[in-house]
Design an enzyme around this catalytic site. Sequence first.
Site, PDB file in Angstrom:
ATOM      1  NE  ARG A 227      50.916  44.311  30.799  1.00  0.00           N
ATOM      2  CZ  ARG A 227      51.222  43.135  31.303  1.00  0.00           C
ATOM      3  NH1 ARG A 227      51.280  42.985  32.607  1.00  0.00           N
ATOM      4  NH2 ARG A 227      51.472  42.117  30.526  1.00  0.00           N
TER       5      ARG A 227
ATOM      6  CE  LYS B 264      59.923  28.392  32.347  1.00  0.00           C
ATOM      7  NZ  LYS B 264      58.745  28.021  33.111  1.00  0.00           N
TER       8      LYS B 264
ATOM      9  N   GLY C 176      57.209  42.230  28.316  1.00  0.00           N
ATOM     10  CA  GLY C 176      57.738  43.238  29.243  1.00  0.00           C
ATOM     11  C   GLY C 176      59.174  43.650  29.010  1.00  0.00           C
TER      12      GLY C 176
ATOM     13  N   GLY D  48      52.549  36.849  27.356  1.00  0.00           N
ATOM     14  CA  GLY D  48      51.953  35.541  27.060  1.00  0.00           C
ATOM     15  C   GLY D  48      50.708  35.664  26.195  1.00  0.00           C
TER      16      GLY D  48
HETATM   17  C1  3PG Z   1      51.260  39.355  32.359  1.00  0.00           C
HETATM   18  O1  3PG Z   1      51.989  40.061  33.085  1.00  0.00           O
HETATM   19  O2  3PG Z   1      51.710  38.733  31.364  1.00  0.00           O
HETATM   20  C2  3PG Z   1      49.791  39.353  32.617  1.00  0.00           C
HETATM   21  O3  3PG Z   1      49.427  40.335  33.524  1.00  0.00           O
HETATM   22  C3  3PG Z   1      49.347  37.984  33.083  1.00  0.00           C
HETATM   23  O4  3PG Z   1      49.932  37.682  34.321  1.00  0.00           O
HETATM   24  P1  3PG Z   1      50.108  36.164  34.770  1.00  0.00           P
HETATM   25  O5  3PG Z   1      51.145  35.567  33.867  1.00  0.00           O
HETATM   26  O6  3PG Z   1      50.524  36.206  36.202  1.00  0.00           O
HETATM   27  O7  3PG Z   1      48.776  35.482  34.565  1.00  0.00           O
END
Ligand code: 3PG
Length: 388
Positions: free
Chosen positions: A34, A196, A347, A370
């Site tokens: 990232r 999930k 990730g 997400g």
């Molecule tokens: C992620 O790693 O998906 C983003 O940085 C968002 O992080 P979060 O799910 O803790 O809001």
Amino acid sequence: MKTLRDAAIENKTVLLRADFNVTVSRGAVTEDFRMRAALPTIQYVLTHGAKKVLVISHFGRPAEGKPNSAFSLAPVGRHLSSLLNKEIDFVDDCIGENVRSRIKESKKRVIVLENLRFYKGEEENDTQFAKSLAALGDIFVQDAFGAAHRAHASIVGVPKFLPSYAGFLFEKEVRWLSSVLKNPVRPLAALIGGAKISTKMPVIEKFLKFADNVCLGGALANTVLKAKGVAVGKSLVEEEMVEKMKNFEYTDARLHLPVDIKVAKDKDAADGISIKGVGNVGDEELILDIGPDTQDLFSNIVHRSKTIIWNGPMGYLENKRFAEGTRRIAKELGNVPPHVCTIVGGGDTYLTLADVGVMDRISFVSTGGGAMLDFLAKGTLPGIEALG
Ligand code: 3PG
């Protein structure tokens, strides 16, 4: 959406929201995809005469919105300095008078501020917190695509108080992911894995209406199998979703579930691992990966498609014995002809691409987990809407 190219940068202090929520171990960044993806935006701002670039980000999920040294962005600041090959400053707070004077005194052009989530106001989208952030800069650049699904102060609050622009990474993410929704070259396949089903249900439902094939793997498929009445032993299942999934359209010809699986009695098992047909899982066993027939099935779909989108692992990656399914999918995506569009996010998914050496053979690797899923499900995100 205005982008960085529309911004007057010369002599401005640029407040830059990045998603530097990366992996840090023992005070050092160990995975920086990232961060590298955000470099073109930072470099552009620097070469176009910005007075200063103030980089803001969240990191992890510190409890109760309080400072916690385990979640400091200091290691990220050090790593950014080495990526830019430039000295930078790190300020151990992100709002207030002290921060303003530290920025003023600093001789460096790049300054990383401390974790935004050390203030409750970030996640609560508190107006005062957003104003305090905005007060630090002259213009705002949003490059945190990975966090654009969060209606937090640094995502939706700050743009109300500063001229705001999408950074290059943000723009690129929106362009690639929109291309899947607007005009995909068909056949279009979606491969969805991970734990999930509850978080992935909107995107699965969307693709069942819209894609030509939808392949489900990983623990989320266990919940689907259980709802379908298939024995899953002691596998990880989202019990609260089983009832809700009973009306799911299992006969849809576009839906592909595992036909065989790898099972063991323990997720950390080194032996006692076997391949079974779906339906033959023993009461004491757990499903931990897709089996070879499922790998072949999903691979055939990959090779029959012209656009493929993939998010989420097919098995329990923490134990390399159950990483085979995910690795096979990564390899197959890396093997499609160059005119086939492959888009991967999440990730664990992109780490596997890097691990099997196919990262640069994928058309686009999203920095969003997400955020990518929410964008694909809804076609927009709070962070996009906030930029107008
Ligand atoms: C992620 O790693 O998906 C983003 O940085 C968002 O992080 P979060 O799910 O803790 O809001």
